[in-house]
Design a protein around this motif. Sequence first.
Motif, PDB file in Angstrom:
ATOM      1  N   ARG A  76       0.833  -1.211   0.000  1.00  0.00           N
ATOM      2  CA  ARG A  76       0.000   0.000   0.000  1.00  0.00           C
ATOM      3  C   ARG A  76       0.862   1.254   0.000  1.00  0.00           C
ATOM      4  O   ARG A  76       0.552   2.233  -0.691  1.00  0.00           O
ATOM      5  CB  ARG A  76      -0.929  -0.005   1.211  1.00  0.00           C
ATOM      6  N   ALA A  77       1.949   1.246   0.753  1.00  0.00           N
ATOM      7  CA  ALA A  77       2.839   2.411   0.785  1.00  0.00           C
ATOM      8  C   ALA A  77       3.447   2.660  -0.589  1.00  0.00           C
ATOM      9  O   ALA A  77       3.617   3.814  -1.001  1.00  0.00           O
ATOM     10  CB  ALA A  77       3.941   2.205   1.826  1.00  0.00           C
TER      11      ALA A  77
ATOM     12  N   GLN B 220       2.076   1.937  -3.426  1.00  0.00           N
ATOM     13  CA  GLN B 220       1.045   2.546  -4.261  1.00  0.00           C
ATOM     14  C   GLN B 220       0.942   4.049  -3.990  1.00  0.00           C
ATOM     15  O   GLN B 220       0.745   4.843  -4.924  1.00  0.00           O
ATOM     16  CB  GLN B 220      -0.303   1.869  -4.028  1.00  0.00           C
ATOM     17  N   ARG B 221       1.083   4.447  -2.736  1.00  0.00           N
ATOM     18  CA  ARG B 221       1.084   5.881  -2.427  1.00  0.00           C
ATOM     19  C   ARG B 221       2.289   6.559  -3.077  1.00  0.00           C
ATOM     20  O   ARG B 221       2.173   7.686  -3.591  1.00  0.00           O
ATOM     21  CB  ARG B 221       1.091   6.093  -0.913  1.00  0.00           C
TER      22      ARG B 221
ATOM     23  N   THR C   9       1.563   7.331  -6.654  1.00  0.00           N
ATOM     24  CA  THR C   9       0.752   8.538  -6.813  1.00  0.00           C
ATOM     25  C   THR C   9       1.622   9.788  -6.709  1.00  0.00           C
ATOM     26  O   THR C   9       1.464  10.747  -7.484  1.00  0.00           O
ATOM     27  CB  THR C   9      -0.349   8.582  -5.743  1.00  0.00           C
TER      28      THR C   9
END
Length: 429
Positions: A308-309, A311-312, A315
């Motif tokens: 998840r990190a 994926q951030r 962004t």
Amino acid sequence: MTSHAIRHVRVTPIAFRDPPLLNAAGIHETWALRSIIEIETDSGLIGINESYGDLPMLDAMAKAAPALIGLSPWSLNEMDVRVSALVTPKQTSSEFLGTQVSLAPGTHVSKTVAKVVSAFEVAMMDLQGQLANAPVVDLLGGAARASVPFSAYLFYKHAEHIERPYAPDPWGEALTPDQLVAQARRMIGEHGFQSIKLKAGTLPPAHEADGILALAKAFPGAPLRIDPNGNWTVATSLAIVERLQGVLEYYEDPAPGLDGMAAVAKACDVPLATNMVVTDFNEFRRNAEMGCPVKIVLTDHHYWGGLRATQRLSTMCHTFGLGLSMHSNSHLGISLVAMTHLAASVPLLSYACDTHYPWQDDEVVTGGRLRFEDGALPVPTAPGLGVMIDREALARLHDNYLHCGIRNRNDLAQMQKTDPTFTGRQPRF
């Protein structure tokens, strides 16, 4: 109603053969250390992952593991909070190995919490996928691509380890441009890779530039990268990139530190990539404040804090117009599959990912070694990560760990067995 609360966390350290690959810090040790994480629920489901296997990481995971008991596999945010509260990084001599830290950011004590969170997160998401009957990539938003491209990762290397704990690896010596080209031909022939990366910073820079030029001649049109791991001065970095004008796809970590990289970027029109100076969000901010001298971030979910990190991070890279790809270290199939799910879920994947996988000949998943198709790995479609542990292989690799005598990777000490005068001080050239 069946309970899926976590009831047990098992961490099994393993060791597998690692070839005598040269790098800026020295030479790979005879055995690579990893850990296999298993998180079991009350219902008997088991989620798995693969992470670092050095002693400080094993100690940190052992300290944090009890905090997962009773949690739902879906409670990732709560897991983050509990791990962060329990794992307080303390720098010790065994955790901080001088130049080794600069070569491998994942070994730095500041990454301890992120590494433990990632180790548990992936195993919990494997559980989630089993519960939802969906692959991990779907839990991350779905696949942006059906397969993930990887690059041929070339190394200068010795024919065999000086200690000879097992037979020499089949790749043989690679110290000359011709030997490097032969290594590339074999690796590309076996796996179909479309791009090539050379680990540099080990031999005289002009010699390594000759190696890249030989590869450019042998593989016309193939994207090429070179990675000296910050072992060149700014002046050397600029002299070499001038020789390689029009040849490189990107220039990875030629000079040490973000300031050194910024000085190279100021006088260089080849985009700079890094897995050394932008390794967390604070360093990302500093790069942005400096006008983004680093144009490509080579992420690694193992020390960025998980899937998840990362994926951030993707962004953020999109927001600042930066490229994105993936760094690698010596690893087996569970780690490679996790990388593949993640890379498939990220629309912004600008370049083929790194992988050491062709250099390993062991495996810990059922079915044996994973196979690349035209240099890419198909994204698994089975629930969770899509792989299972081979119990016999796990027992054998754990036995390797028990008897190998290595508990913390130290390429500097390994190199000094061959060359007692080697200091590992950076930049060397």
